[in-house]
Design an enzyme around this catalytic site. Structure first.
Site, PDB file in Angstrom:
ATOM      1  N   SER A 152       0.855  -1.190   0.000  1.00 26.82           N
ATOM      2  CA  SER A 152       0.000   0.000   0.000  1.00 26.82           C
ATOM      3  C   SER A 152       0.892   1.242   0.000  1.00 26.82           C
ATOM      4  CB  SER A 152      -0.856  -0.018   1.271  1.00 26.82           C
ATOM      5  OG  SER A 152      -1.269   1.277   1.626  1.00 26.82           O
ATOM      6  N   TYR A 165      -2.291  -0.576   9.995  1.00 27.34           N
ATOM      7  CA  TYR A 165      -2.272  -0.950   8.580  1.00 27.34           C
ATOM      8  C   TYR A 165      -0.940  -0.557   7.944  1.00 27.34           C
ATOM      9  CZ  TYR A 165      -4.177  -1.097   3.774  1.00 27.34           C
ATOM     10  OH  TYR A 165      -4.421  -1.360   2.454  1.00 27.34           O
TER      11      TYR A 165
HETATM   12  N1  LIG Z   1      -8.649  -0.322  -1.956  1.00 23.51           N
HETATM   13  C1  LIG Z   1      -7.516   0.356  -1.826  1.00 23.51           C
HETATM   14  O1  LIG Z   1      -7.459   1.569  -2.030  1.00 23.51           O
HETATM   15  C2  LIG Z   1      -6.254  -0.367  -1.429  1.00 23.51           C
HETATM   16  C3  LIG Z   1      -5.064   0.353  -1.444  1.00 23.51           C
HETATM   17  C4  LIG Z   1      -3.880  -0.285  -1.096  1.00 23.51           C
HETATM   18  C5  LIG Z   1      -3.889  -1.619  -0.759  1.00 23.51           C
HETATM   19  N2  LIG Z   1      -5.052  -2.305  -0.745  1.00 23.51           N
HETATM   20  C6  LIG Z   1      -4.985  -3.722  -0.368  1.00 23.51           C
HETATM   21  O2  LIG Z   1      -5.512  -4.497  -1.429  1.00 23.51           O
HETATM   22  C7  LIG Z   1      -6.040  -5.715  -0.897  1.00 23.51           C
HETATM   23  C8  LIG Z   1      -7.468  -5.884  -1.377  1.00 23.51           C
HETATM   24  O3  LIG Z   1      -8.216  -4.801  -0.857  1.00 23.51           O
HETATM   25  P1  LIG Z   1      -9.639  -4.340  -1.383  1.00 23.51           P
HETATM   26  O4  LIG Z   1      -9.589  -2.877  -1.427  1.00 23.51           O
HETATM   27  O5  LIG Z   1     -10.015  -5.078  -2.607  1.00 23.51           O
HETATM   28  O6  LIG Z   1     -10.518  -4.738  -0.117  1.00 23.51           O
HETATM   29  P2  LIG Z   1     -11.825  -5.618   0.033  1.00 23.51           P
HETATM   30  O7  LIG Z   1     -12.335  -5.368   1.402  1.00 23.51           O
HETATM   31  O8  LIG Z   1     -12.747  -5.383  -1.120  1.00 23.51           O
HETATM   32  O9  LIG Z   1     -11.260  -7.110  -0.059  1.00 23.51           O
HETATM   33  C9  LIG Z   1     -10.606  -7.755   0.993  1.00 23.51           C
HETATM   34  C10 LIG Z   1     -11.120  -9.197   1.067  1.00 23.51           C
HETATM   35  O10 LIG Z   1     -10.360  -9.897   2.052  1.00 23.51           O
HETATM   36  C11 LIG Z   1     -11.245 -10.791   2.727  1.00 23.51           C
HETATM   37  N3  LIG Z   1     -10.726 -11.138   4.045  1.00 23.51           N
HETATM   38  C12 LIG Z   1     -10.656 -10.353   5.157  1.00 23.51           C
HETATM   39  N4  LIG Z   1     -10.160 -11.050   6.179  1.00 23.51           N
HETATM   40  C13 LIG Z   1      -9.901 -12.307   5.721  1.00 23.51           C
HETATM   41  C14 LIG Z   1      -9.389 -13.484   6.311  1.00 23.51           C
HETATM   42  N5  LIG Z   1      -9.019 -13.509   7.609  1.00 23.51           N
HETATM   43  N6  LIG Z   1      -9.257 -14.585   5.542  1.00 23.51           N
HETATM   44  C15 LIG Z   1      -9.620 -14.554   4.231  1.00 23.51           C
HETATM   45  N7  LIG Z   1     -10.115 -13.472   3.618  1.00 23.51           N
HETATM   46  C16 LIG Z   1     -10.262 -12.358   4.359  1.00 23.51           C
HETATM   47  C17 LIG Z   1     -12.548  -9.995   2.839  1.00 23.51           C
HETATM   48  O11 LIG Z   1     -13.647 -10.856   3.085  1.00 23.51           O
HETATM   49  C18 LIG Z   1     -12.598  -9.290   1.487  1.00 23.51           C
HETATM   50  O12 LIG Z   1     -13.324 -10.045   0.532  1.00 23.51           O
HETATM   51  C19 LIG Z   1      -5.909  -5.593   0.633  1.00 23.51           C
HETATM   52  O13 LIG Z   1      -4.726  -6.224   1.063  1.00 23.51           O
HETATM   53  C20 LIG Z   1      -5.796  -4.101   0.847  1.00 23.51           C
HETATM   54  O14 LIG Z   1      -5.131  -3.812   2.038  1.00 23.51           O
HETATM   55  C21 LIG Z   1      -6.246  -1.707  -1.078  1.00 23.51           C
END
Ligand SMILES: NC(=O)c1ccc[n+]([C@@H]2O[C@H](COP(=O)([O-])OP(=O)(O)OC[C@H]3O[C@@H](n4cnc5c(N)ncnc54)[C@H](O)[C@@H]3O)[C@@H](O)[C@H]2O)c1
Length: 271
Positions: A152, A165
């Protein structure tokens, strides 16, 4: 010369595959011909996702799996090996934040809830390390394999108020480099470990933080836009290509890297 981006015969396991970024990527990779294993917390959501994915092709399956539960990971690993006989790629998409691990706008550092801080560290750090250690056993046996982690923009620099985070994602960058090095030195140049560092994308978790119900930006959302030269949030499709590249032969000499996908957020001084 063959198509360097061909992923037709790859078996790809994706955690967090019900979510926005990993879930969208999983479906895209399946559309490109890969066999995709959808993994996420709850059986009903996984079933819904796999039912949708079946409209793309039969090359998919899914399992409920908590990435912090070693017994569940071992069970899923055995099932994938029984079904597919191999695992070529692991995409560690499970992750996310929690309000108590951040400091609210009217709070200061001493208001951090240590319990939530620990939960966020666990999900974002151990939730990547544990599946990697589990699935990389297949890579060792095959002599090949590939991991893509989710870092991130909060990893390399201080993002105000977001502690747990940020700490976890900074450790993901470190883990990516460490694991890349260990795997290459012990098992050779066909096992690669990389990460992508998305900028700001609207997801289930941050929608309310960044946008109002009428679609306008919150104050925080506007701050992000002001610090993003592209002056917009990312669209989920915009992570697919970088992940596709990282898992393909086009990146055969690329390991231990963290690729920003951020509309310029990480290179901008704000001035
Ligand atoms: N959206 C953003 O702006 C952004 C930016 C930087 C990094 N990220 C990272 O990208 C990745 C995906 O994020 P996203 O934005 O698509 O979020 P999201 O919430 O849409 O997806 C995350 C998924 O992880 C699953 N999850 C949570 N805990 C879990 C567990 N213990 N076991 C299995 N699955 C689990 C959730 O059910 C969810 O479906 C994450 O690692 C997030 O930190 C997102």
């Amino acid at each position: 010369m063959k198509n360097l981006f061909d992923i037709n015969d790859k078996v790809i396991a994706v955690t967090g595959a019900v979510g926005v970024l990993a879930g969208g990527t999983a479906k895209y990779l399946q559309q490109q011909g890969a066999f995709v294993v959808y993994l996420d917390l709850f059986q009903d959501k996984v079933d819904e996702t796999v039912a949708d994915a079946k409209a793309i092709s039969d090359k998919c399956c899914g399992f409920a799996c908590n990435v912090l539960d070693q017994a569940a990971l071992d069970e899923v690993y055995d099932k994938i090996m029984a079904t597919c006989g191999r695992i070529d790629v692991l995409i560690n998409g499970a992750g996310g934040n929690m309000p108590g691990a951040t400091i609210g706008p009217d709070q200061d550092v001493f208001d951090l809830k240590m319990e939530d801080y620990s939960k966020v560290l666990d999900l974002n750090l151990k939730g990547t390390v544990m599946p990697t250690m589990t699935f990389a056993k297949a890579f060792k046996a095959q002599g090949s394999g590939c991991v893509v982690n989710f870092s991130s923009m909060s990893a390399p620099q201080a993002l105000t108020r977001v502690l747990g985070y940020s700490n976890a994602k900074a450790a993901i960058d470190n883990f990516t480099r460490w694991m890349a090095t260990e795997m290459a030195l012990k098992y050779g140049d066909k096992i690669r470990v990389n990460a992508i560092a998305p900028g700001f994308f609207i997801s289930h978790q941050n929608r309310a933080l960044l946008t109002n119900e009428d679609g306008s930006f919150t104050e925080r959302g506007q701050q992000v836009i002001n610090n993003t030269p592209f002056r917009r949030f990312g669209e989920q499709e915009e992570v697919y290509g970088t992940i596709h590249y990282l898992i393909s032969d086009a990146a055969s000499f690329v390991t231990g890297t963290v690729a920003p996908v951020d509309g310029g957020f990480s290179c901008f001084s704000g001035v």
